[in-house]
Design an enzyme around this catalytic site. Structure first.
Site, PDB file in Angstrom:
ATOM      1  N   ASN A   8       0.680  -1.141   0.222  1.00 50.72           N
ATOM      2  CA  ASN A   8       0.070   0.163   0.134  1.00 50.72           C
ATOM      3  C   ASN A   8       0.904   1.382   0.054  1.00 50.72           C
ATOM      4  O   ASN A   8       1.390   1.248   1.047  1.00 50.72           O
ATOM      5  CB  ASN A   8      -0.355   0.181   1.049  1.00 50.72           C
ATOM      6  N   LYS A  10      -0.106   4.451  -0.345  1.00 50.78           N
ATOM      7  CA  LYS A  10      -0.142   5.162  -0.115  1.00 50.78           C
ATOM      8  C   LYS A  10      -0.446   6.847  -0.829  1.00 50.78           C
ATOM      9  O   LYS A  10      -0.243   6.673  -1.892  1.00 50.78           O
ATOM     10  CB  LYS A  10      -0.191   5.700   1.523  1.00 50.78           C
ATOM     11  N   HIS A  89      -9.079   0.771   4.672  1.00 50.19           N
ATOM     12  CA  HIS A  89      -8.211   0.897   5.693  1.00 50.19           C
ATOM     13  C   HIS A  89      -8.286   2.565   6.744  1.00 50.19           C
ATOM     14  O   HIS A  89      -9.074   3.047   6.614  1.00 50.19           O
ATOM     15  CB  HIS A  89      -7.103   1.356   4.428  1.00 50.19           C
ATOM     16  N   GLU A  91      -6.732   4.793   7.146  1.00 48.93           N
ATOM     17  CA  GLU A  91      -6.618   5.837   7.167  1.00 48.93           C
ATOM     18  C   GLU A  91      -8.111   6.535   6.730  1.00 48.93           C
ATOM     19  O   GLU A  91      -8.126   7.813   6.644  1.00 48.93           O
ATOM     20  CB  GLU A  91      -6.032   5.760   6.365  1.00 48.93           C
ATOM     21  N   GLU A 159      -5.278  -4.984  10.342  1.00 45.69           N
ATOM     22  CA  GLU A 159      -4.096  -3.937  10.576  1.00 45.69           C
ATOM     23  C   GLU A 159      -4.360  -3.560  12.480  1.00 45.69           C
ATOM     24  O   GLU A 159      -5.261  -2.608  12.205  1.00 45.69           O
ATOM     25  CB  GLU A 159      -4.558  -3.649   9.822  1.00 45.69           C
ATOM     26  N   GLY A 165       2.813   2.030  10.935  1.00 47.60           N
ATOM     27  CA  GLY A 165       3.006   3.229  10.470  1.00 47.60           C
ATOM     28  C   GLY A 165       3.961   3.381  12.103  1.00 47.60           C
ATOM     29  O   GLY A 165       5.334   4.304  11.874  1.00 47.60           O
ATOM     30  N   SER A 199       3.361  -2.429  10.251  1.00 44.32           N
ATOM     31  CA  SER A 199       4.180  -2.333  10.701  1.00 44.32           C
ATOM     32  C   SER A 199       5.320  -3.505  10.277  1.00 44.32           C
ATOM     33  O   SER A 199       6.681  -4.138  11.078  1.00 44.32           O
ATOM     34  CB  SER A 199       5.342  -2.217  12.077  1.00 44.32           C
TER      35      SER A 199
HETATM   36  P1  PGA Z   1       2.966   0.224   7.329  1.00 47.51           P
HETATM   37  O1  PGA Z   1       1.677   0.465   7.460  1.00 47.51           O
HETATM   38  O2  PGA Z   1       3.635  -1.071   6.736  1.00 47.51           O
HETATM   39  O3  PGA Z   1       3.442   1.789   7.274  1.00 47.51           O
HETATM   40  O4  PGA Z   1       2.906   0.133   9.486  1.00 47.51           O
HETATM   41  C1  PGA Z   1       0.716  -0.812   6.814  1.00 47.51           C
HETATM   42  C2  PGA Z   1      -0.683  -0.300   6.906  1.00 47.51           C
HETATM   43  O5  PGA Z   1      -1.779   0.997   6.842  1.00 47.51           O
HETATM   44  O6  PGA Z   1      -1.320  -1.159   5.223  1.00 47.51           O
END
Ligand code: PGA
Length: 237
Positions: A8, A10, A89, A91, A159, A165, A199
């Site tokens: 992803n 983003k 997601h 976000e 997740e 993140g 992560s």
């Molecule tokens: P990350 O993000 O691997 O940077 O933790 C995962 C995601 O948001 O799908």
């Protein structure tokens, strides 16, 4: 077992980034039984990766078509031969107020157009600390998956919000236990593919992917570096 590894990106990466990223995959040996999917920003969905990696959208509209300026419908994705879309997601839920009901409507649009949604679920840190993970996930599953769907039509990505993140992850035992819980709760749809996200890095991917109920990973930050993403894909072996 077959695996699905999803990147992803983003809101990162322009056309030059896309081109140099996939150049790095020209000689890459993909493991067998593994689908590798990258979700770039929408305008890049019409470009070819030149390798075995396919592209996914990061969201789509719950409406089929019409006067919804700025939205992206399932029809345009189908016409570009896009087979996956990330939905719900955290976000999107946090910054664009997406609810489980909206995710379900979007997932239904995707499925009706032969696009497989990757439906994201996950608990907040507060819920995790209060040991409410299972009840939160159960509600998300029951409200976000279209009722008539079958297991081959969608994918679940677990997740934990506090792992995205942050460099933090649940313990390996917690990941397996939660995935087992999700598998049990979704068994009525068939054997649903369940990815872990939050992560995922080259140094923890192999252990996460070795768990019985982990069918792949959804990678954010580490997927922006081809070397790191290749190391994560290779961890399937
Ligand atoms: P990350 O993000 O691997 O940077 O933790 C995962 C995601 O948001 O799908």
């Amino acid at each position: 077992m077959s695996y699905t590894i999803v990147a992803n990106w983003k809101m990162n990466g322009d056309l030059a980034f896309f081109q140099s990223y996939f150049k790095a995959f020209h000689d890459f040996k993909f493991p067998q039984n593994t689908d590798v999917i990258v979700a770039p920003q929408a305008p890049l969905l019409s470009f070819d990766t030149g390798c075995a990696i396919t592209l996914a959208a990061q969201t789509l509209s719950k409406h089929a078509s019409g006067a919804y300026t700025g939205e992206l419908n399932a029809e345009i994705l189908t016409s570009l031969d896009i087979k996956h879309v990330i939905l719900g997601h955290s976000e999107r839920r946090q910054y664009f107020n997406e609810t489980n009901e909206m995710v379900q409507a979007k997932a239904a649009q995707a499925i009706a157009n032969n696009i497989r949604p990757i439906i994201c679920i996950g608990e907040s840190l507060k819920a995790y600390e209060a040991e409410e993970t299972c009840s939160i996930l159960e509600q998300q599953l029951s409200e976000a998956i279209p009722k008539a769907a079958t297991a081959d039509q969608f994918i679940i990505a677990y997740e934990p919000l506090w792992a995205i993140g942050t460099g933090k992850t649940p313990t390996i035992e917690e990941i397996e236990k939660t995935h087992h819980f999700i598998a049990t709760k979704t068994a009525k749809y068939g054997a649903v593919k369940i990815l872990y996200g939050g992560s995922v890095k080259p140094n923890n991917a192999a252990e996460i992917l070795s768990q019985a109920h982990v069918n792949g990973v959804l990678v954010g930050g580490a997927s922006l570096k081809p070397d790191d993403f290749q190391a994560i894909i290779s961890a399937v072996r």
